[in-house]
Motif scaffolding. Structure first.
Motif, mmCIF file in Angstrom:
data_model
loop_
_atom_site.group_PDB
_atom_site.id
_atom_site.type_symbol
_atom_site.label_atom_id
_atom_site.label_comp_id
_atom_site.label_asym_id
_atom_site.label_seq_id
_atom_site.Cartn_x
_atom_site.Cartn_y
_atom_site.Cartn_z
ATOM 1 N N ALA A 162 0.824 -1.206 0.000
ATOM 2 C CA ALA A 162 0.000 0.000 0.000
ATOM 3 C C ALA A 162 0.864 1.263 0.000
ATOM 4 N N THR A 163 1.981 1.227 0.749
ATOM 5 C CA THR A 163 2.894 2.369 0.770
ATOM 6 C C THR A 163 3.465 2.627 -0.622
ATOM 7 N N ALA A 164 3.871 1.560 -1.307
ATOM 8 C CA ALA A 164 4.396 1.692 -2.667
ATOM 9 C C ALA A 164 3.312 2.187 -3.620
ATOM 10 N N PHE A 165 2.090 1.709 -3.437
ATOM 11 C CA PHE A 165 0.966 2.128 -4.286
ATOM 12 C C PHE A 165 0.717 3.624 -4.155
ATOM 13 N N ARG A 166 0.711 4.128 -2.921
ATOM 14 C CA ARG A 166 0.435 5.545 -2.699
ATOM 15 C C ARG A 166 1.520 6.426 -3.301
ATOM 16 N N LYS A 167 2.759 5.972 -3.192
ATOM 17 C CA LYS A 167 3.861 6.746 -3.764
ATOM 18 C C LYS A 167 3.802 6.728 -5.283
ATOM 19 N N GLN A 168 3.482 5.585 -5.843
ATOM 20 C CA GLN A 168 3.521 5.432 -7.292
ATOM 21 C C GLN A 168 2.342 6.083 -7.988
ATOM 22 N N LEU A 169 1.176 5.925 -7.414
ATOM 23 C CA LEU A 169 -0.027 6.424 -8.086
ATOM 24 C C LEU A 169 -0.427 7.812 -7.600
ATOM 25 N N GLY A 170 0.080 8.219 -6.428
ATOM 26 C CA GLY A 170 -0.278 9.526 -5.897
ATOM 27 C C GLY A 170 -1.698 9.597 -5.384
ATOM 28 N N GLU A 171 -2.272 8.436 -5.052
ATOM 29 C CA GLU A 171 -3.638 8.392 -4.539
ATOM 30 C C GLU A 171 -3.668 7.575 -3.254
ATOM 31 N N ASP A 172 -4.701 7.814 -2.467
ATOM 32 C CA ASP A 172 -4.825 7.080 -1.215
ATOM 33 C C ASP A 172 -5.461 5.721 -1.458
ATOM 34 N N LEU A 173 -5.273 4.829 -0.495
ATOM 35 C CA LEU A 173 -5.849 3.489 -0.540
ATOM 36 C C LEU A 173 -6.442 3.197 0.819
ATOM 37 N N ALA A 174 -7.731 2.969 0.864
ATOM 38 C CA ALA A 174 -8.403 2.657 2.123
ATOM 39 C C ALA A 174 -8.351 1.147 2.354
ATOM 40 N N ILE A 175 -7.811 0.728 3.499
ATOM 41 C CA ILE A 175 -7.695 -0.697 3.809
ATOM 42 C C ILE A 175 -8.416 -0.991 5.114
ATOM 43 N N ARG A 176 -9.212 -2.030 5.093
ATOM 44 C CA ARG A 176 -9.891 -2.499 6.300
ATOM 45 C C ARG A 176 -9.378 -3.896 6.609
ATOM 46 N N PHE A 177 -8.732 -4.051 7.767
ATOM 47 C CA PHE A 177 -8.194 -5.339 8.191
ATOM 48 C C PHE A 177 -9.131 -5.984 9.206
ATOM 49 N N GLY A 178 -9.119 -7.321 9.238
ATOM 50 C CA GLY A 178 -9.933 -8.040 10.214
ATOM 51 C C GLY A 178 -10.017 -9.506 9.869
ATOM 52 N N GLY A 179 -10.936 -10.204 10.524
ATOM 53 C CA GLY A 179 -11.193 -11.592 10.199
ATOM 54 C C GLY A 179 -11.901 -11.696 8.857
ATOM 55 N N SER A 180 -11.636 -12.757 8.112
ATOM 56 C CA SER A 180 -12.188 -12.884 6.759
ATOM 57 C C SER A 180 -13.709 -12.884 6.750
ATOM 58 N N GLY A 181 -14.325 -13.595 7.689
ATOM 59 C CA GLY A 181 -15.780 -13.652 7.733
ATOM 60 C C GLY A 181 -16.403 -12.317 8.061
ATOM 61 N N GLU A 182 -15.804 -11.624 9.017
ATOM 62 C CA GLU A 182 -16.284 -10.293 9.392
ATOM 63 C C GLU A 182 -16.180 -9.330 8.220
ATOM 64 N N LEU A 183 -15.067 -9.390 7.500
ATOM 65 C CA LEU A 183 -14.862 -8.497 6.358
ATOM 66 C C LEU A 183 -15.827 -8.798 5.224
ATOM 67 N N ALA A 184 -16.081 -10.083 4.974
ATOM 68 C CA ALA A 184 -17.009 -10.464 3.909
ATOM 69 C C ALA A 184 -18.394 -9.890 4.173
ATOM 70 N N ALA A 185 -18.811 -9.919 5.441
ATOM 71 C CA ALA A 185 -20.116 -9.379 5.801
ATOM 72 C C ALA A 185 -20.147 -7.865 5.620
ATOM 73 N N GLN A 186 -19.062 -7.181 6.026
ATOM 74 C CA GLN A 186 -18.992 -5.728 5.866
ATOM 75 C C GLN A 186 -19.020 -5.337 4.397
ATOM 76 N N LEU A 187 -18.247 -6.067 3.588
ATOM 77 C CA LEU A 187 -18.144 -5.732 2.170
ATOM 78 C C LEU A 187 -19.478 -5.909 1.455
ATOM 79 N N ALA A 188 -20.205 -6.950 1.818
ATOM 80 C CA ALA A 188 -21.487 -7.206 1.167
ATOM 81 C C ALA A 188 -22.471 -6.061 1.401
ATOM 82 N N ILE A 189 -22.291 -5.353 2.532
ATOM 83 C CA ILE A 189 -23.197 -4.256 2.868
ATOM 84 C C ILE A 189 -22.661 -2.910 2.364
#
Length: 254
Positions: free
Chosen positions: A36-63
């Motif tokens: 993500a650090t390399a991405f921000r430097k290279q593209l000049g844009e931000d990247l929003a990342i949400r970390f957590g358990g896979s099941g919890e994230l799948a539920a959040q993403l679906a909504i």
């Protein structure tokens, strides 16, 4: 192909709408943060990342929606596919479950029986994390594993929390993926040698909603797979880079 991709990166976010959003299993936190650090430097844009358990994230993403999803087991991508949200999936690596112990393995824990031994303090993940679901899916009927689950002293939401508990001496052992163990110092990893326990497949999913962010998606995936090819987290696994970008191109052209 790489030259064309590099041109996309240099052109940055022209035509992009909003920042890229990635849902990522805690398993991959350290290497993904570096990407993500390399991405921000290279593209000049931000990247929003949400970390957590896979099941919890799948539920959040679906909504809430998002652009990319990297769970610790690709079965979570099936849930999004069933809802018509998934555009493509790209295999990255195999994840092998095993036992994390203090360096030197003072309790001489070498398998499930060792985890079930009297007096051994064990930390496990619950089913909201991919490894919790994986172990239950494949060993849920094994009486030895049931004793381990029943005797565990703490249940946690992510494998990184389990690894931290072991590294701090809070527990004697924990069950994590091999890729997580490699991110911690002062610990040893004992791979399970159980015939009925296969590895999980780590794949990143590209959501259909990301089609308006083609350049950003391509650049992030290129940086992620480049890290894999350098012999790090995703070494020796997944598809060739040309196949990866072919999958993304197929998605974009729909």
């Amino acid at each position: 192909m790489i030259w064309i991709l590099w041109g996309h990166c240099l052109r940055g976010g022209s035509g992009e709408r909003g920042q890229l959003t990635l849902y990522c299993a805690a398993t991959f936190r350290k290497p993904v943060e570096q990407v993500a650090t390399a991405f921000r430097k290279q593209l000049g844009e931000d990247l929003a990342i949400r970390f957590g358990g896979s099941g919890e994230l799948a539920a959040q993403l679906a909504i809430a929606g998002g652009d990319l999803f990297l769970p610790a087991d690709e079965s979570y991508l099936d849930l999004l596919d069933e809802r018509g949200l998934l555009g493509a999936r790209i295999p990255l690596c195999e994840l092998f479950p095993g036992i994390i112990v203090p360096i030197g393995n003072p309790r001489r824990i070498d398998g499930i029986d060792g985890l079930a031994s009297r007096g051994v303090r064990v930390a496990l993940c619950d089913r909201s994390a991919a490894i919790g679901l994986h172990m239950d899916r494949w060993l849920g009927r094994d009486e030895r594993w049931r004793r381990v689950v029943a005797g565990s002293v703490v249940s946690m939401g992510t494998v990184t929390e389990v690894a931290q508990a072991v590294s701090l001496g809070v527990v004697d052992a924990g069950v994590v993926w091999d890729v997580v163990a490699r991110q911690f110092e002062g610990i040893d990893f004992v791979k399970f040698n159980e015939p009925g326990l296969p590895p999980a497949l780590g794949s990143i999913g590209v959501l259909k909603s990301s089609v308006e962010k083609e350049a950003a998606v391509r650049c992030f995936l290129d940086l992620l797979t480049r890290r894999r090819d350098q012999g790090d987290l995703f070494a020796g696994c997944g598809r060739e880079r040309s196949s990866l970008h072919g999958a993304v191109t197929s998605l974009i052209s729909r």
